[in-house]
Motif scaffolding. Sequence first.
Motif, short mmCIF file in Angstrom:
data_model
loop_
_atom_site.label_atom_id
_atom_site.label_comp_id
_atom_site.label_asym_id
_atom_site.label_seq_id
_atom_site.Cartn_x
_atom_site.Cartn_y
_atom_site.Cartn_z
N VAL A 98 37.18 55.03 32.76
CA VAL A 98 36.55 54.92 34.08
C VAL A 98 37.38 53.94 34.89
O VAL A 98 37.71 52.85 34.42
N TYR A 99 37.74 54.32 36.12
CA TYR A 99 38.67 53.54 36.93
C TYR A 99 37.92 52.67 37.96
O TYR A 99 36.99 53.14 38.63
N PHE A 100 38.33 51.42 38.06
CA PHE A 100 37.80 50.48 39.05
C PHE A 100 38.97 49.83 39.77
O PHE A 100 40.03 49.64 39.19
N GLU A 101 38.74 49.47 41.04
CA GLU A 101 39.83 48.89 41.83
C GLU A 101 39.49 47.48 42.28
O GLU A 101 38.38 47.22 42.76
N LEU A 102 40.44 46.57 42.12
CA LEU A 102 40.26 45.18 42.53
C LEU A 102 41.11 44.92 43.78
O LEU A 102 42.33 44.94 43.71
N PRO A 103 40.47 44.66 44.93
CA PRO A 103 41.24 44.43 46.17
C PRO A 103 41.64 42.97 46.33
O PRO A 103 41.39 42.14 45.44
N GLU A 104 42.24 42.65 47.47
CA GLU A 104 42.57 41.27 47.78
C GLU A 104 41.28 40.45 47.98
O GLU A 104 40.20 41.00 48.11
N LEU A 105 41.44 39.14 48.02
CA LEU A 105 40.30 38.27 48.27
C LEU A 105 39.70 38.55 49.65
O LEU A 105 40.43 38.75 50.63
N SER A 106 38.38 38.53 49.73
CA SER A 106 37.73 38.54 51.04
C SER A 106 37.78 37.13 51.61
O SER A 106 38.08 36.16 50.90
N PHE A 107 37.45 37.00 52.88
CA PHE A 107 37.38 35.66 53.47
C PHE A 107 36.33 34.82 52.76
O PHE A 107 36.52 33.63 52.50
N ARG A 108 35.20 35.44 52.41
CA ARG A 108 34.14 34.73 51.67
C ARG A 108 34.65 34.23 50.33
O ARG A 108 34.40 33.08 49.94
N GLU A 109 35.38 35.07 49.60
CA GLU A 109 35.90 34.68 48.29
C GLU A 109 36.92 33.55 48.43
O GLU A 109 36.96 32.63 47.60
N TYR A 110 37.74 33.64 49.45
CA TYR A 110 38.72 32.57 49.70
C TYR A 110 38.02 31.24 49.91
O TYR A 110 38.41 30.22 49.32
N GLY A 112 24.01 39.71 70.82
CA GLY A 112 23.75 41.14 70.93
C GLY A 112 24.65 41.94 70.01
O GLY A 112 24.70 41.70 68.80
N ASN A 113 25.37 42.89 70.58
CA ASN A 113 26.27 43.74 69.79
C ASN A 113 27.70 43.22 69.75
O ASN A 113 28.62 43.93 69.39
N LYS A 114 27.88 41.95 70.13
CA LYS A 114 29.18 41.31 70.03
C LYS A 114 29.13 40.32 68.86
O LYS A 114 28.38 39.34 68.90
N ILE A 115 29.91 40.62 67.83
CA ILE A 115 29.81 39.92 66.55
C ILE A 115 31.12 39.19 66.25
O ILE A 115 32.20 39.77 66.44
N PRO A 116 31.07 37.95 65.76
CA PRO A 116 32.32 37.25 65.41
C PRO A 116 33.12 38.02 64.37
O PRO A 116 32.55 38.49 63.37
N LEU A 117 34.40 38.12 64.58
CA LEU A 117 35.26 38.89 63.68
C LEU A 117 35.23 38.35 62.26
O LEU A 117 35.18 39.12 61.29
N TYR A 118 35.27 37.01 62.11
CA TYR A 118 35.34 36.43 60.76
C TYR A 118 34.18 36.83 59.87
O TYR A 118 34.29 36.85 58.65
N LEU A 119 33.04 37.16 60.51
CA LEU A 119 31.83 37.46 59.74
C LEU A 119 32.00 38.69 58.86
O LEU A 119 31.32 38.83 57.83
N PHE A 120 32.93 39.58 59.22
CA PHE A 120 33.15 40.78 58.41
C PHE A 120 33.92 40.46 57.15
O PHE A 120 34.16 41.35 56.32
N GLY A 121 34.29 39.21 56.99
CA GLY A 121 34.88 38.74 55.74
C GLY A 121 33.84 38.34 54.70
O GLY A 121 34.21 37.82 53.63
N PHE A 122 32.56 38.56 54.99
CA PHE A 122 31.49 38.21 54.05
C PHE A 122 30.81 39.44 53.46
O PHE A 122 29.69 39.38 52.96
N LEU A 123 31.51 40.58 53.49
CA LEU A 123 30.94 41.83 52.99
C LEU A 123 31.11 42.02 51.48
O LEU A 123 30.46 42.87 50.89
N ALA A 160 44.83 35.80 51.12
CA ALA A 160 44.45 37.10 50.55
C ALA A 160 44.61 37.18 49.04
O ALA A 160 44.00 38.03 48.40
N TYR A 161 45.43 36.30 48.46
CA TYR A 161 45.72 36.37 47.03
C TYR A 161 45.34 35.05 46.35
O TYR A 161 45.58 33.97 46.92
N PRO A 162 44.77 35.09 45.15
CA PRO A 162 44.33 33.86 44.48
C PRO A 162 45.43 32.84 44.26
O PRO A 162 45.14 31.64 44.11
N PHE A 163 46.70 33.25 44.29
CA PHE A 163 47.75 32.26 44.05
C PHE A 163 47.95 31.30 45.22
O PHE A 163 48.82 30.44 45.18
#
Length: 398
Positions: free
Chosen positions: A140-152, A386-397, A199-202
């Motif tokens: 079964v295949y799983f994919e590990l992406p780069e760090l999110s902003f939250r993980e950083y 309203g419908n204007k959202i800070p860009l950085y917040l999408f790093g917490f997904l 983006a990378y743990p190193f």
Amino acid sequence: MEALLNRYRNLLQSVKTDFKRSHYQKINWSGRGICILGARGTGKSTLMLQYLKENLPLDKSLYLSLDDLYFKQNSLVELAERFYHLGGRNLLLDEVHKYEDWQTAVKNIYDFYPDLKLIISGSSILELQKSQADLSRRLVYFELPELSFREYLSLKLKINLEIYSFDTLLNDHQKITYQIQELIPNLMLEFESYKKTGAYPFFLEGERDYTSKINQLINVIIDYDLPEGKDISTSTQAKLKKLLYLLSTSVPFSPNITKLAEKTETTRPRLLEMLHMLEVSKLIKNLRSSSKGISMMNKPDKIYLSNTNLIYALALENQNQGNIRETFFYNQLENSGASLTTAKNGDFLIDNKFEFEIGGKNKNFNQIANIPDSFVAADEMLHGIGNKIPLYLFGFLY
């Protein structure tokens, strides 16, 4: 074999388990055959060792990196047999693509020892993806992406930060931003640091050498990983690097494939093939409309580098802020599991429903006015409205 055991146990002692990638929880570790895909530097080895350290009996488990010189003269299948007869029941194989004819070896080990748990990983994504047809019934295949902003932030500041769903961000972003700001007063400075070196743990090894490590990573992928999965010439490798540089300095645009082919001194069909190679290697992301299938010969509607760190490393002083913002948004949304396609009026269509325009703090709704479920993701903005959202917040997904 005793030397391999000692090496693995020494390595295990150095592995920390206080921080785990959010994708750790998405892997079905109870499966008998697991393959972890992911770009170089994303932390696949650490993920495997963390699971082993906390969940598997050490006397019945063995972690091996198949780029070890031991395997130049010794058989992996024979080693697995010895390990099994000594009571081993969990075999973790890293850098598996470095072993010649590894697909056959993995298939034989899986079939010969039905009660042996097998976890494999590697950095050559193209080579690993080629194996899916042969091993899909076993792994079964799983994919590990780069760090999110939250993980950083969690990794750097040693704090626990909540993951928010996409719908929660859309509905409750004003409340969420105040909660995050209380924990991280210098949030916007951290966001700028993440875009350049997060983006990378190193990044934990220091920012001074980070850019050179990114360039080394790119060179290893193009010079070593790609040739392991596809027969390419050194001239093609040079053109791939030139293509990456051109993309790093570009503004977000619908690419003229013919002109891009001229700049890289290649043909149009060859350029499309090169874009496909870079995409499966996780160095770029090709954005397409929802009506187009994912095919090597389909022209992408937009082309982005995979993450913003690659832009800063390659473009040096020639970065385009619009490109950086859209790259961040695309990276974080797609890595969280969302589907992104081109939008009729805005920059992105999310899950065939939500239309987004990306920009700075002064970005307005002119391009997406009167469109249902339309939003602006705005940079340089701590709190939304309203419908204007800070860009950085999408790093917490994730």
